[in-house]
Design a protein around this motif. Structure first.
Motif, PDB file in Angstrom:
ATOM      1  N   CYS A   1      41.851 -86.722 -17.476  1.00 33.69           N
ATOM      2  CA  CYS A   1      41.474 -88.119 -17.266  1.00 33.69           C
ATOM      3  C   CYS A   1      40.026 -88.155 -16.792  1.00 33.69           C
ATOM      4  CB  CYS A   1      42.320 -88.746 -16.158  1.00 33.69           C
ATOM      5  SG  CYS A   1      44.062 -88.766 -16.529  1.00 33.69           S
TER       6      CYS A   1
ATOM      7  N   THR B   1      36.283 -87.838 -16.027  1.00 29.80           N
ATOM      8  CA  THR B   1      35.314 -86.775 -16.306  1.00 29.80           C
ATOM      9  C   THR B   1      36.002 -85.515 -16.840  1.00 29.80           C
ATOM     10  OG1 THR B   1      33.646 -87.577 -14.784  1.00 29.80           O
ATOM     11  CG2 THR B   1      33.731 -85.211 -15.090  1.00 29.80           C
TER      12      THR B   1
ATOM     13  N   SER C   1      41.750 -80.625 -14.666  1.00 30.04           N
ATOM     14  CA  SER C   1      41.738 -81.561 -13.541  1.00 30.04           C
ATOM     15  C   SER C   1      41.035 -80.947 -12.338  1.00 30.04           C
ATOM     16  CB  SER C   1      43.178 -81.911 -13.154  1.00 30.04           C
ATOM     17  OG  SER C   1      43.206 -82.671 -11.984  1.00 30.04           O
ATOM     18  N   GLN C   2      40.072 -81.646 -11.801  1.00 33.80           N
ATOM     19  CA  GLN C   2      39.399 -81.166 -10.595  1.00 33.80           C
ATOM     20  C   GLN C   2      40.405 -81.056  -9.453  1.00 33.80           C
ATOM     21  OE1 GLN C   2      37.941 -80.928  -6.913  1.00 33.80           O
ATOM     22  NE2 GLN C   2      38.478 -83.052  -7.406  1.00 33.80           N
ATOM     23  N   SER C   3      41.053 -82.174  -9.145  1.00 34.83           N
ATOM     24  CA  SER C   3      41.927 -82.223  -7.966  1.00 34.83           C
ATOM     25  C   SER C   3      43.240 -81.490  -8.185  1.00 34.83           C
ATOM     26  CB  SER C   3      42.246 -83.679  -7.639  1.00 34.83           C
ATOM     27  OG  SER C   3      42.943 -84.275  -8.734  1.00 34.83           O
TER      28      SER C   3
ATOM     29  N   THR D   1      46.020 -85.473 -10.316  1.00 35.58           N
ATOM     30  CA  THR D   1      45.994 -86.727 -11.062  1.00 35.58           C
ATOM     31  C   THR D   1      47.372 -86.998 -11.668  1.00 35.58           C
ATOM     32  OG1 THR D   1      43.672 -86.460 -11.466  1.00 35.58           O
ATOM     33  CG2 THR D   1      44.824 -87.931 -12.950  1.00 35.58           C
TER      34      THR D   1
ATOM     35  N   VAL E   1      33.030 -89.151  -5.110  1.00 37.96           N
ATOM     36  CA  VAL E   1      34.006 -89.643  -6.088  1.00 37.96           C
ATOM     37  C   VAL E   1      33.542 -89.329  -7.513  1.00 37.96           C
ATOM     38  CG1 VAL E   1      34.955 -91.772  -7.072  1.00 37.96           C
ATOM     39  CG2 VAL E   1      35.083 -91.368  -4.631  1.00 37.96           C
TER      40      VAL E   1
ATOM     41  N   ALA F   1      38.531 -94.160  -6.621  1.00 40.76           N
ATOM     42  CA  ALA F   1      38.903 -93.114  -5.679  1.00 40.76           C
ATOM     43  C   ALA F   1      38.840 -91.802  -6.424  1.00 40.76           C
ATOM     44  CB  ALA F   1      40.294 -93.337  -5.131  1.00 40.76           C
TER      45      ALA F   1
HETATM   46  C1  G6P Z   1      39.179 -90.239 -10.914  1.00 42.58           C
HETATM   47  C2  G6P Z   1      37.831 -89.791 -10.401  1.00 42.58           C
HETATM   48  C3  G6P Z   1      37.041 -89.103 -11.515  1.00 42.58           C
HETATM   49  C4  G6P Z   1      37.866 -87.972 -12.102  1.00 42.58           C
HETATM   50  C5  G6P Z   1      39.245 -88.451 -12.582  1.00 42.58           C
HETATM   51  C6  G6P Z   1      40.152 -87.277 -12.946  1.00 42.58           C
HETATM   52  O1  G6P Z   1      39.022 -91.266 -11.814  1.00 42.58           O
HETATM   53  O2  G6P Z   1      37.102 -90.890  -9.901  1.00 42.58           O
HETATM   54  O3  G6P Z   1      35.836 -88.584 -10.983  1.00 42.58           O
HETATM   55  O4  G6P Z   1      37.173 -87.431 -13.190  1.00 42.58           O
HETATM   56  O5  G6P Z   1      39.894 -89.144 -11.524  1.00 42.58           O
HETATM   57  O6  G6P Z   1      40.394 -86.512 -11.788  1.00 42.58           O
HETATM   58  P1  G6P Z   1      40.816 -84.997 -11.816  1.00 42.58           P
HETATM   59  O7  G6P Z   1      40.969 -84.641 -10.374  1.00 42.58           O
HETATM   60  O8  G6P Z   1      42.114 -84.916 -12.569  1.00 42.58           O
HETATM   61  O9  G6P Z   1      39.746 -84.214 -12.487  1.00 42.58           O
END
Ligand code: G6P
Length: 607
Positions: free
Chosen positions: A301, A303, A348-350, A353, A399, A601
């Protein structure tokens, strides 16, 4: 989304809770609050706005060594004080913070109202606190009251509940992350590992369906259905501690400048120079499996999805395997056909998601194998996939994602190389790519030392009513990323188009002076992009051109921003840098909150 922090132990809780919230603020910052239990009384302090606003209304000393705290990203109900967590029950005996969405809250709320309970705000979370209090009033234990309530609920939750008459906290997870840090005579609860590192390295990640009874020196884990289970203690990586702003004015700028080192970290130990290949141990893929892969699907999702698009192109180019990127929120709902021999990558960064997690579950349910391309170690996606590659960006606080983006692209480049070497990529081609990839952090540094006339570009875009971004091939997703950054930070409507498609619609927007950002590195598509530049200029557009140093295409630009020359397959790692800076400086100029853009967020843990 939202951030939850909780504490039970021997220290005064208030400072710990506020500091925990400050570190979780990236998860949502519409409103914030704390509740502390002391001497048979619960004190509440809540405010609309950020943690800083909360700090300004807090009394100097609020005693209590047990408390829960929350920073909210509004889903159900507006940004008001009534909707701010912690929520308290009608009888004042139960207090809770919740992250997630209660899907059947309307029905639950109707039945509460029918029993004479007044709903104070409009949040879905409020039904939980009253329902738990009603159960508790029947004389059952806090654990049973939460269990009974959650059995009636449909939706997602990360939940932390505090009771006026019991010295414990109850936590539960279903779909929204929650981690318990175990200390010496004290326990910490958090939505992510970040705030825990300064207190303890020993943590328990709750899984979906878990319910935990936490006292200052015990943790009892059970499933929602009732069976007790062992708590698996994990040790946190110390790197998660390094997240302070230092001298930088904003996290985003700090993170932009961290990209060279972050990329070094991502590449290090993962390339086989001798064989001209990648070496991603965590993928656990044998060469004979790689040879048989029929296609690759990438999911993400925001970026992450854009980084995935670049990965998709690299996989097709280097390995000649069909690859497609899907937006996770669409993919999960479209009843996708899963080929068990294909490779699925969840980017996914986090790692939290919700849409990406749901897509991973859908693929696994249908027998597909999913690999995580994730930053946060031990996050839900990392654990769900059980295999994959950590991108090693270090904590990303802003963010708007920057260093995670370049590291996702870096990790996917290495993966494409590894896949390519089992097929069409020769050893020499592989070696050449490796050599160039290892140079990229250095080239990034050299660009960041001299970023070019970004301020001239900022002057053009900051007063524009909309901005068009164009690119072709690998530069098309880069253009998309640039547009996303400017839009999310400066609130300027931005459109990104593959340059060839521009004449099929977006060109209608162009008028005298319209800024058009064109990404045109010196690859096989440059000449074609040039035609698009001419078409835009003919309609009076002002061209902000990202190009390679020394390239004569610079003459076409109104604002020419050169980046160092690099292998044509690696250009996104450099061309994205001026776009990040442009968005950053425009937002600063317009007085926007760069690290916490409105309505957004960082970790979107709801659908
Ligand atoms: C949110 C953040 C974005 C990020 C996206 C996907 O929309 O504001 O910066 O790219 O989530 O997050 P993830 O942690 O799955 O890369």
């Amino acid at each position: 989304m939202c951030g939850i922090f909780g504490y039970i132990g021997h220290q005064q809780a208030l400072g710990l809770l506020v500091e925990g919230l400050r570190r979780l603020e990236y998860r949502g910052y519409d409103s914030t609050g704390v509740a502390l239990l002391n001497d048979g009384e619960i004190s509440y302090h809540r405010t609309v706005g950020k943690v800083g606003n909360l700090q300004s209304i807090l009394p100097a000393n609020v005693p209590g060594s047990q408390g829960i705290a929350h920073t909210r990203w509004a889903t159900h109900g507006g940004v008001t004080l009534e909707n701010t967590h912690p929520h308290r029950s009608f009888d004042g005996k139960v207090t809770l913070v919740h992250n997630g969405i209660i899907e059947n809250y309307r029905a639950l709320s109707k039945s509460l109202i029918a029993r004479g309970i007044e709903m104070v705000g409009e949040t879905d979370s409020e039904v939980l606190v009253h329902s738990i209090a009603l159960e508790l009033a029947k004389g059952v234990s806090p654990e049973t009251s939460v269990r009974r309530t959650l059995k009636r609920v449909r939706g997602t939750w990360g939940l932390c509940v505090m009771f006026l008459e019991h010295d414990l906290l109850i936590c539960a997870r279903n779909g929204s992350p929650l981690i318990i840090g175990t200390g010496n005579g004290e326990m910490f609860i958090s939505s992510d590992p970040h705030p825990l590192t300064s207190h303890t390295q020993q943590v328990v990640y709750l899984e979906d369906g878990d319910l935990a009874v936490v006292t200052k020196d015990s943790l009892k884990l059970s499933s929602l259905q009732g069976g007790s289970q062992e708590a698996n203690i994990s040790t946190l990586d110390e790197d998660w501690g390094e997240s302070d702003l230092g001298d930088a004015p904003h996290f985003m700028l700090k993170e932009i400048y961290e990209q060279p080192d972050a990329l070094r970290q991502c590449i290090s130990g993962r390339i086989d120079r001798e064989m001209g290949s990648g070496r991603l141990g965590g993928m656990q893929l044998q060469h004979n499996t790689l040879i048989q892969v029929p296609h690759v699907r990438l999911l993400g999702c925001g970026t992450a999805a854009i980084a995935a698009e670049i990965g998709q192109m690299l996989i097709e180019r280097m390995a000649r395997i069909p690859a497609v990127t899907h937006i996770a929120s669409e993919y999960r709902n479209n009843d996708p056909v899963i080929n068990p021999k294909a490779l699925y990558l969840a980017v996914s960064q986090s790692g939290e998601t919700a849409d990406t997690i749901a897509a991973v579950k859908e693929i696994k349910l249908k027998g597909g194998q999913v690999f995580g391309v994730v930053n946060v170690v031990g996050s839900s996606i990392a654990r769900l996939c059980g295999q994959g590659v950590y991108i090693h960006s270090g904590p990303e606080q802003s963010v708007a994602s920057t260093k995670a983006f370049t590291n996702m692209v870096g990790a996917l480049t290495i993966f494409a190389m590894q896949l390519g070497r089992t097929r069409h990529l020769s050893k020499d081609q592989g070696r050449e790519l490796i050599q160039e990839l290892q140079q990229v952090p250095h080239l990034m540094e050299s660009y960041l030392e001299n970023v070019g006339p970004i301020d001239e570009a900022v002057e053009l875009v900051s007063s524009a009513s909309s901005v068009l971004y164009l690119g072709r091939g690998l530069s098309a997703p880069v253009a998309k990323e640039g547009a996303l950054k400017l839009m999310e930070l400066a609130y300027i409507p931005c459109l990104a188009y593959p340059a060839g498609e521009m004449k099929h619609g977006p060109m209608a927007l162009l008028e005298e002076g319209s800024p058009v950002v064109v990404v045109a590195p010196n690859d096989h598509l440059k000449e074609k992009t040039l035609s698009a530049i001419h078409e835009c200029k003919a309609r009076g557009a002002k061209i902000i051109l990202i190009h390679e140093q020394g390239d004569e295409i610079a003459e076409e630009a109104h604002v020419s921003i050169p980046v160092p020359k690099v292998h044509p397959l690696l250009t996104p790692l450099l061309t994205v840098l001026p776009l990040q800076l442009m968005a950053y400086r425009t937002a600063v100029l317009l007085g926007k909150d760069v690290d916490r853009p409105r309505n957004l967020a960082k970790s979107v843990t709801v659908e």
